[in-house]
Design an enzyme around this catalytic site. Sequence first.
Site, short mmCIF file in Angstrom:
data_model
loop_
_atom_site.label_atom_id
_atom_site.label_comp_id
_atom_site.label_asym_id
_atom_site.label_seq_id
_atom_site.Cartn_x
_atom_site.Cartn_y
_atom_site.Cartn_z
N ASN A 1 -1.00 1.30 5.95
CA ASN A 1 -0.17 0.34 5.23
C ASN A 1 0.29 -0.70 6.24
O ASN A 1 0.89 -0.34 7.26
CB ASN A 1 1.05 1.05 4.61
N GLY A 2 0.02 -1.98 6.01
CA GLY A 2 0.44 -3.03 6.92
C GLY A 2 -0.70 -3.96 7.29
O GLY A 2 -1.71 -4.04 6.58
N LYS B 1 5.12 -4.14 -5.34
CA LYS B 1 6.53 -3.91 -5.62
C LYS B 1 7.42 -4.34 -4.47
O LYS B 1 8.47 -4.93 -4.68
CB LYS B 1 6.76 -2.41 -5.92
N LYS C 1 10.12 -14.65 -13.36
CA LYS C 1 9.68 -13.54 -14.21
C LYS C 1 8.51 -13.94 -15.08
O LYS C 1 7.54 -13.19 -15.25
CB LYS C 1 10.85 -13.05 -15.09
N TRP D 1 -3.34 -2.35 -1.51
CA TRP D 1 -3.08 -3.71 -1.99
C TRP D 1 -3.74 -4.63 -0.98
O TRP D 1 -3.35 -4.69 0.17
CB TRP D 1 -1.57 -3.97 -2.09
N GLU E 1 15.23 -17.44 -11.64
CA GLU E 1 14.78 -16.07 -11.87
C GLU E 1 13.98 -15.95 -13.16
O GLU E 1 12.96 -15.26 -13.22
CB GLU E 1 15.98 -15.12 -11.89
N ARG F 1 4.28 0.34 -6.63
CA ARG F 1 4.19 -0.64 -5.55
C ARG F 1 3.14 -1.71 -5.84
O ARG F 1 3.14 -2.77 -5.19
CB ARG F 1 3.83 0.08 -4.24
N HIS G 1 15.42 -36.48 -12.23
CA HIS G 1 14.85 -36.87 -10.95
C HIS G 1 13.41 -36.39 -10.79
O HIS G 1 12.94 -36.15 -9.68
CB HIS G 1 15.71 -36.32 -9.80
N CYS H 1 0.83 -1.20 0.00
CA CYS H 1 0.00 0.00 0.00
C CYS H 1 0.87 1.26 0.00
O CYS H 1 2.03 1.22 0.38
CB CYS H 1 -0.90 0.01 1.23
N GLU I 1 5.39 -14.27 -12.95
CA GLU I 1 4.93 -12.99 -12.40
C GLU I 1 4.09 -12.21 -13.39
O GLU I 1 3.05 -11.65 -13.03
CB GLU I 1 6.13 -12.12 -11.99
#
Length: 607
Positions: free
Chosen positions: A98-99, A602, A483, A74, A479, A27, A502, A2, A486
């Site tokens: 925020n939190g 973010k 990506k 958010w 990574e 964010r 395996h 947020c 995401e």
Amino acid sequence: MCGIVGIIGSREVAPRLVEGLKRLEYRGYDSAGVATLVDGRIERRRAEGKLANLEALLERRPVGGTIGIGHTRWATHGVPNETNAHPHATKRVAVVHNGIIENFKELRDELVALGNAFESDTDTEAVVQLVDHHLAQGRTPEEATAMALERLEGAFALGLIFAGRHDMMIAARRGSPLAIGYGDGEMFLGSDALALAPMTQRITYLEDGDWAVITADSVVIRDRDGVQVERAVRQTALSGALIGKGEHRHFMLKEIYEQPQVIGETLNTMFNPVTRTITLPELPFDLAAVPRLTIVACGTSYYAGLVARYWFERIARLPVEVDVASEFRYRNPAMQPGGMALFISQSGETADTLAALRFCKEHGQHAVALVNVPESTIAREAHAALYTVAGPEIGVASTKAFTTQLTALACMVIAMARARGAIDQAAEGRLSQALAEVPARAAEVLAHDERLREIAGEIADARDVLYLGRGTAYPIALEGALKLKEISYIHAEGYPAGEMKHGPIALIDETVPVIVIAPSDELYDKTASNLQEVVARGGRVVLLSDHQGVERIGTRPAASVTLPELHPFVAPILYALPVQLLAYHVAVAKGTDVDQPRNLAKSVTVE
């Protein structure tokens, strides 16, 4: 994550609140709103979705006022909709938050029993109702806030305004970051300095547990015990100009293309091109005496730590442990006396990473931060800090922050290896020179953008994608998969190439693209053998390698991209770029929201 903005002054604040919120869009958010005081009354405007919806609402229903708070939400508790959007308010008080309030259910049940009516599904409404309850008992805003703060459990940053009080607003933080900005006859509140950059560059960061009473020309800060304290006023270097995409379609693409520059700028803070030596910022301990290194991070920063583990152990001969921050302290690890703990975070505010830092400090570790925001909490609380020079990263999916982290980590490895006597001056020169070549080689990689876009068109219809690599290429495979997940929402997994037999090999058929990251190093032949096994089972292989690697592969893959040849030490920095571009172009082909993918923020400032 947020975002919070607040303004108190003599001019109308609503348009400037929205402008500040725009600077926090990076964010990630799912709703937005503002609250101001008009003739002593609290007026709110809230909208689900993007800020454009809030702007349209404000055009239809303008709101005046010279004091106000704004918020991008958010969702944590409660679905994304207008009812759950901030600010939350009663007739007496409005709050942005925020939190997470961990004990909100207990507070909610208690307040409902006292007759308070709740409208939303959020944890935040417990805050506004609790403050309102104390106001209704005749408490002043300062008294009501202080009493409420004593009851709140969790991580939060709060901004509050009060009906009839055009002359003050209140801010409080515990765990989540919050900054106060100083203007000329007006004061500001923001989640970070970027939100306030157009209005002021004089910033005070509240410390954990602080709360502040802000007027148009002053601020009084108290710590968690209620004792009045002074906090330093800092001059931030952030630009007041609203960050734009330039000629690029998305912030993510712009930031990918900035990498040759920002890698070079990060390197230049530690590399002397004349002597080909690396110099770190002064550390309050002896690198040579460190017996063990613990690296803690989340997400993409964690993968940077995995690359660094290979480097530290192979080049500096230093034992290394790498942990996901959200798991680290819960297993109560045994910490070796005199050890060094390295905390990697783009924002410097990641809640789990910050908690891990505090755990390590309590257990006698030398705490070092690697962050992109010098004023951040992690940077301030560490014993020492190294900084990337990536500049603001607006796209939610990290790109330039990752490669600048790798660049700074590579410098740290060289310095550590030299301090420990693991390399001589000649070896330091070779490794440093290899680093110095990366910005130019990165620019060459960007020339393959069109080819990667073509390959992406063939991947966009896939349901599953595998990424394979060995050694330092394995974290790049992780990574690359992250990506793709995401921003395109395609299921993807990164694996060590040697682990394919395996289990993952069972997934491979002609519908499954397999991205193989294989620079020409001492592990190339083994990776090439794994690639042949994929081809034999009909897998659609995309090979990322240099000219020598592409020529040596034998059986032709479905597609290949020939990258510049360079020292294996710096290959992971370079090979990050094509996996970023590949994910970007797949997402564009699928029509997803590249810069603000669904459900993501973010930076994550709650556990």
